[in-house]
Every structure is written in structure tokens, then in C-alpha cells.
Design a protein around this motif. Structure first.
Motif, PDB file in Angstrom:
ATOM      1  N   LYS A 122       0.847  -1.185   0.000  1.00 38.41           N
ATOM      2  CA  LYS A 122       0.000   0.000   0.000  1.00 38.41           C
ATOM      3  C   LYS A 122       0.881   1.231   0.000  1.00 38.41           C
ATOM      4  CE  LYS A 122      -3.860  -2.101   2.387  1.00 38.41           C
ATOM      5  NZ  LYS A 122      -4.714  -2.075   3.576  1.00 38.41           N
ATOM      6  N   ARG A 163       1.029   5.731  -1.543  1.00 42.88           N
ATOM      7  CA  ARG A 163       0.335   6.938  -1.983  1.00 42.88           C
ATOM      8  C   ARG A 163       1.009   7.415  -3.247  1.00 42.88           C
ATOM      9  NH1 ARG A 163      -3.846   8.187   0.816  1.00 42.88           N
ATOM     10  NH2 ARG A 163      -3.884  10.371   0.225  1.00 42.88           N
ATOM     11  N   LEU A 164       0.207   7.918  -4.172  1.00 46.22           N
ATOM     12  CA  LEU A 164       0.696   8.463  -5.432  1.00 46.22           C
ATOM     13  C   LEU A 164       0.444   9.964  -5.407  1.00 46.22           C
ATOM     14  CD1 LEU A 164       0.715   7.101  -8.848  1.00 46.22           C
ATOM     15  CD2 LEU A 164      -0.638   9.152  -8.619  1.00 46.22           C
ATOM     16  N   GLU A 188      -3.060  13.888  -4.619  1.00 40.97           N
ATOM     17  CA  GLU A 188      -2.544  12.711  -3.938  1.00 40.97           C
ATOM     18  C   GLU A 188      -3.675  11.696  -3.825  1.00 40.97           C
ATOM     19  OE1 GLU A 188      -1.166  11.977   0.510  1.00 40.97           O
ATOM     20  OE2 GLU A 188       0.163  13.343  -0.569  1.00 40.97           O
ATOM     21  N   ALA A 189      -3.338  10.404  -3.964  1.00 42.61           N
ATOM     22  CA  ALA A 189      -4.351   9.358  -3.876  1.00 42.61           C
ATOM     23  C   ALA A 189      -3.720   8.073  -3.358  1.00 42.61           C
ATOM     24  CB  ALA A 189      -4.966   9.105  -5.251  1.00 42.61           C
ATOM     25  N   CYS A 219      -2.738   4.150  -3.338  1.00 41.03           N
ATOM     26  CA  CYS A 219      -2.433   3.243  -4.436  1.00 41.03           C
ATOM     27  C   CYS A 219      -1.917   1.925  -3.866  1.00 41.03           C
ATOM     28  CB  CYS A 219      -1.403   3.850  -5.381  1.00 41.03           C
ATOM     29  SG  CYS A 219       0.238   4.084  -4.665  1.00 41.03           S
ATOM     30  N   ILE A 227       1.453  -0.022 -10.759  1.00 40.34           N
ATOM     31  CA  ILE A 227       0.719   0.593  -9.658  1.00 40.34           C
ATOM     32  C   ILE A 227      -0.755   0.643 -10.002  1.00 40.34           C
ATOM     33  CG2 ILE A 227       0.450   2.713  -8.322  1.00 40.34           C
ATOM     34  CD1 ILE A 227       3.417   3.288  -9.042  1.00 40.34           C
ATOM     35  N   SER A 228      -1.572   0.263  -9.058  1.00 38.86           N
ATOM     36  CA  SER A 228      -3.021   0.356  -9.198  1.00 38.86           C
ATOM     37  C   SER A 228      -3.472   1.523  -8.322  1.00 38.86           C
ATOM     38  CB  SER A 228      -3.668  -0.945  -8.734  1.00 38.86           C
ATOM     39  OG  SER A 228      -5.061  -0.850  -8.780  1.00 38.86           O
ATOM     40  N   CYS A 229      -4.233   2.449  -8.935  1.00 41.45           N
ATOM     41  CA  CYS A 229      -4.611   3.661  -8.207  1.00 41.45           C
ATOM     42  C   CYS A 229      -5.967   4.160  -8.674  1.00 41.45           C
ATOM     43  CB  CYS A 229      -3.541   4.724  -8.450  1.00 41.45           C
ATOM     44  SG  CYS A 229      -3.727   6.198  -7.458  1.00 41.45           S
ATOM     45  N   GLU A 230      -6.713   4.790  -7.774  1.00 42.59           N
ATOM     46  CA  GLU A 230      -8.007   5.376  -8.133  1.00 42.59           C
ATOM     47  C   GLU A 230      -7.832   6.516  -9.126  1.00 42.59           C
ATOM     48  OE1 GLU A 230      -9.739   6.697  -4.482  1.00 42.59           O
ATOM     49  OE2 GLU A 230      -9.851   4.685  -3.667  1.00 42.59           O
ATOM     50  N   SER A 231      -6.790   7.307  -8.943  1.00 42.08           N
ATOM     51  CA  SER A 231      -6.514   8.451  -9.807  1.00 42.08           C
ATOM     52  C   SER A 231      -5.448   8.047 -10.820  1.00 42.08           C
ATOM     53  CB  SER A 231      -6.014   9.619  -8.954  1.00 42.08           C
ATOM     54  OG  SER A 231      -5.633  10.689  -9.763  1.00 42.08           O
ATOM     55  N   VAL A 248       5.783   8.250  -5.778  1.00 40.92           N
ATOM     56  CA  VAL A 248       5.082   7.160  -5.090  1.00 40.92           C
ATOM     57  C   VAL A 248       5.817   6.897  -3.773  1.00 40.92           C
ATOM     58  CG1 VAL A 248       4.383   4.739  -5.202  1.00 40.92           C
ATOM     59  CG2 VAL A 248       4.376   6.135  -7.281  1.00 40.92           C
TER      60      VAL A 248
END
Length: 68
Positions: free
Chosen positions: A27, A29-30, A38-39, A41, A53-57, A67
Motif C-alpha cells: 500500500k 500513496r501516489l 494525492e491518492a 495506491c 501501480i493500481s490507483c483510483e486516480s 510514489v
């Protein structure tokens, strides 16, 4: 014997990589400095040459990110 096309393509991509990738589930943050966004990831694999990387944004291609 029929070969699975996706398996062949995946193997070809793997062989072109300069560094071996290692599967992880970290886990993080991006952060996108240009937008000051920032989101959360998840890093799913990594190597000395990059990471998946898997991220909402999802930033645009070629966008610099941090990252952590």
C-alpha cells in the motif's frame, strides 16, 4: 497442439524486460506534483526499472509522479 495467444504475448513481453519483476502488494500513496493531487495506491509488482501501480486516480501518460 494449439498455443494460447495471450501466453505467447505475455512471454514475449517478459523476455524483453531488462530487469526481472517481483510480485508485491504494497500500500502506498501516489502524488502528482503538477496538480498537487494525492491518492492511495497499491504497488503490485516492481523491478529496478519500474513498477506496476493500481490507483483510483490515473494521471496522463508521461506525467511525473511520486510514489511513497
Amino acid at each position: 497442439m494449439t498455443l494460447d495467444r495471450e501466453a505467447i504475448v505475455a512471454k514475449a513481453r517478459e523476455e524483453r524486460r531488462r530487469y526481472r519483476r517481483v510480485s508485491v502488494e504494497l500500500k502506498g500513496r501516489l502524488f502528482v506534483p503538477d496538480d498537487e493531487r494525492e491518492a492511495p495506491c497499491v504497488i503490485t509488482d516492481m523491478s529496478p526499472g519500474g513498477a506496476q501501480i493500481s490507483c483510483e486516480s490515473i494521471p496522463s501518460a508521461q506525467t511525473n509522479v511520486v510514489v511513497y
